[in-house]
Motif scaffolding. Structure first.
Motif, short mmCIF file in Angstrom:
data_model
loop_
_atom_site.label_atom_id
_atom_site.label_comp_id
_atom_site.label_asym_id
_atom_site.label_seq_id
_atom_site.Cartn_x
_atom_site.Cartn_y
_atom_site.Cartn_z
N ASN A 1 -12.10 74.78 17.41
CA ASN A 1 -12.42 76.17 17.09
C ASN A 1 -13.89 76.41 16.82
O ASN A 1 -14.38 77.53 17.00
CB ASN A 1 -11.60 76.63 15.87
N ASN A 2 -14.62 75.39 16.37
CA ASN A 2 -16.02 75.59 16.00
C ASN A 2 -16.98 75.42 17.18
O ASN A 2 -18.20 75.47 17.02
CB ASN A 2 -16.43 74.62 14.89
N CYS A 3 -16.45 75.24 18.38
CA CYS A 3 -17.31 75.07 19.56
C CYS A 3 -17.55 76.42 20.24
O CYS A 3 -16.60 77.13 20.55
CB CYS A 3 -16.67 74.12 20.56
N PRO A 4 -18.80 76.79 20.48
CA PRO A 4 -19.06 78.01 21.24
C PRO A 4 -18.63 77.83 22.68
O PRO A 4 -18.51 76.70 23.18
CB PRO A 4 -20.58 78.19 21.13
N SER A 5 -18.38 78.93 23.37
CA SER A 5 -17.89 78.84 24.75
C SER A 5 -18.21 80.11 25.52
O SER A 5 -18.56 81.13 24.93
CB SER A 5 -16.37 78.60 24.76
N ILE A 6 -18.07 80.02 26.84
CA ILE A 6 -18.17 81.19 27.70
C ILE A 6 -16.95 81.19 28.62
O ILE A 6 -16.45 80.14 29.00
CB ILE A 6 -19.46 81.20 28.54
N LEU A 7 -16.47 82.38 28.96
CA LEU A 7 -15.33 82.51 29.86
C LEU A 7 -15.79 82.33 31.30
O LEU A 7 -16.74 82.98 31.74
CB LEU A 7 -14.68 83.88 29.68
N LEU A 8 -15.12 81.45 32.04
CA LEU A 8 -15.45 81.24 33.44
C LEU A 8 -14.58 82.11 34.35
O LEU A 8 -15.06 82.77 35.25
CB LEU A 8 -15.28 79.77 33.81
N TYR A 9 -13.28 82.11 34.10
CA TYR A 9 -12.37 82.95 34.90
C TYR A 9 -10.99 82.91 34.27
O TYR A 9 -10.70 82.11 33.38
CB TYR A 9 -12.30 82.48 36.36
N HIS A 10 -10.11 83.79 34.75
CA HIS A 10 -8.71 83.80 34.33
C HIS A 10 -7.87 83.27 35.48
O HIS A 10 -8.10 83.60 36.64
CB HIS A 10 -8.26 85.22 33.96
N GLU A 11 -6.90 82.45 35.16
CA GLU A 11 -6.04 81.83 36.17
C GLU A 11 -4.58 82.16 35.89
O GLU A 11 -4.21 82.49 34.77
CB GLU A 11 -6.27 80.31 36.15
N TYR A 12 -3.76 82.10 36.92
CA TYR A 12 -2.32 82.30 36.75
C TYR A 12 -1.58 81.20 37.51
O TYR A 12 -2.12 80.56 38.41
CB TYR A 12 -1.90 83.68 37.22
N TYR A 13 -0.32 81.01 37.13
CA TYR A 13 0.48 79.95 37.72
C TYR A 13 1.36 80.49 38.84
O TYR A 13 1.79 81.65 38.82
CB TYR A 13 1.39 79.31 36.67
N VAL A 14 1.64 79.62 39.80
CA VAL A 14 2.63 79.90 40.84
C VAL A 14 3.65 78.77 40.83
O VAL A 14 3.33 77.63 40.47
CB VAL A 14 1.99 80.03 42.23
N CYS A 15 4.87 79.11 41.21
CA CYS A 15 5.92 78.10 41.30
C CYS A 15 5.98 77.59 42.74
O CYS A 15 5.94 78.39 43.69
CB CYS A 15 7.26 78.72 40.91
N VAL A 16 6.05 76.27 42.91
CA VAL A 16 6.02 75.70 44.26
C VAL A 16 7.14 74.68 44.45
O VAL A 16 7.65 74.09 43.49
CB VAL A 16 4.66 75.01 44.56
N SER A 17 7.49 74.50 45.71
CA SER A 17 8.42 73.44 46.12
C SER A 17 7.87 72.80 47.39
O SER A 17 6.89 73.30 47.97
CB SER A 17 9.82 74.01 46.37
N ALA A 18 8.50 71.73 47.83
CA ALA A 18 8.08 71.08 49.07
C ALA A 18 8.43 71.97 50.26
O ALA A 18 9.51 72.57 50.31
CB ALA A 18 8.76 69.72 49.21
N LYS A 19 7.53 72.07 51.20
CA LYS A 19 7.76 72.92 52.38
C LYS A 19 8.90 72.32 53.22
O LYS A 19 8.87 71.15 53.61
CB LYS A 19 6.49 73.02 53.20
N GLY A 20 9.92 73.15 53.48
CA GLY A 20 11.01 72.74 54.34
C GLY A 20 12.04 71.84 53.71
O GLY A 20 12.98 71.41 54.37
N ARG A 21 11.89 71.52 52.42
CA ARG A 21 12.84 70.59 51.78
C ARG A 21 13.94 71.35 51.04
O ARG A 21 13.69 72.42 50.47
CB ARG A 21 12.09 69.67 50.81
#
Length: 313
Positions: free
Chosen positions: A162-182
């Motif tokens: 918590n005591n470390c300063p920081s800068i925001l680089l970007y916002h990310e979101y998750y996607v759900c994946v499976s093996a192609k064709g399986r």
């Protein structure tokens, strides 16, 4: 009086008075130049005489003249005060001349999303600078930043002290994946292809009927970032494998009948396909964090400026 005793009595302002007296050879002009009274100059001169055990100056009808001791002090005095003044000068930072090693800690995902863009700029503008990238060690992060083993961390905010300063680089979101064709096999032994799933997407309840792979970069347990989200909905997924990196998760999903949540910037991947959902777990911020000890370091400031300008999408 010993040298250490005399040094303990010597003050920077006395040396400035002595230098001015050597240059001006007039007490009133020195007082005006330094913005003090003539009495103050005389008092400082009295202390200097005691410290150096010499009269230093002799009064004449035209002012004062230095003694041989004072004359011998003059060139060394100039050097000392010039060196002290140089300590306080704010020199402009020249990236092209920057040398040394800069240490960055990041997960494999941030290494892929941030580092190539940053390294391109560093190679263009600071070609002499060397960079070492370390695997993110959450439990050691605070100590590594404090001791200088790590200069900068790319991470999510919840991993950073918590005591470390920081800068925001970007916002990310998750996607759900499976093996192609399986084929995917649910807990009810329902077999289907990801391409056969509803175009409107699968619900969280449907998703938990399949086996999952999670990423646990430091502690190596069977919990991933989406488990709190599922549990808030009264659901629990069956996690069959925990790996330390997103790259390993992608490799394992591609060869099995499992699902995983990966950051969107890891797609497209020709081995994987996205499983569309009716709801998604919350995204996350990616930040660059450092210790306050490095906040005013010119190299550090410049690299943080580059990161602000990257505008990662």
């Amino acid at each position: 009086m010993s040298t250490s005793s005399r040094l303990g009595k010597l003050e920077l302002k006395q040396l400035r008075v002595l230098r001015s007296l050597l240059r001006e050879r007039n007490v009133s002009r020195v007082a005006e130049q330094l913005g003090v009274s003539q009495q103050t100059v005389s008092e400082q001169l009295k202390r200097l005489r005691d410290i150096f055990d010499d009269r230093l100056f002799v009064r004449t009808s035209n002012g004062i003249i230095p003694t041989p001791v004072a004359e011998r002090l003059s060139p060394r005095l100039d050097k000392v005060l010039n060196d002290v003044e140089a300590l306080l000068e704010s020199k402009s930072f020249e990236p092209a001349a920057a040398e040394g090693i800069f240490n960055i800690s990041a997960t494999d995902f941030e290494q892929r999303a941030v580092l190539p863009k940053l390294l391109k700029l560093l190679r263009q503008q600071a070609p002499k600078l060397k960079v070492i990238v370390h695997k993110l060690e959450i439990d050691q992060m605070g100590e590594q930043l404090l001791t200088g083993q790590i200069d900068l961390v790319f991470s999510t905010p919840n991993f950073v002290p918590n005591n470390c300063p920081s800068i925001l680089l970007y916002h990310e979101y998750y996607v759900c994946v499976s093996a192609k064709g399986r084929h995917l096999v649910s807990a009810e032994n329902k077999i289907l292809l990801a391409t056969e799933m509803s175009p409107q997407g699968m619900s969280p309840k449907e998703i938990v009927s399949f086996d999952h792979i999670v990423v646990s970069p430091s502690r190596g347990d069977l919990r991933g970032m989406a488990d709190d989200w599922f549990e808030q909905k009264g659901l629990q997924r069956n996690v069959v494998l925990s790996v330390p990196s997103f790259a390993a998760a992608a490799e394992c999903v591609a060869e099995t009948d499992t699902l995983a949540f990966l950051p969107s910037r890891l797609l497209p991947d020709e081995r994987l396909q996205q499983v569309h959902l009716t709801e998604y777990p919350p995204g996350f911020d990616v930040i660059a964090a450092w210790h306050t000890r490095s906040s005013q370091d010119p190299l550090h400031l410049w690299i943080r400026t580059l990161l602000n300008e990257l505008k990662i999408r």
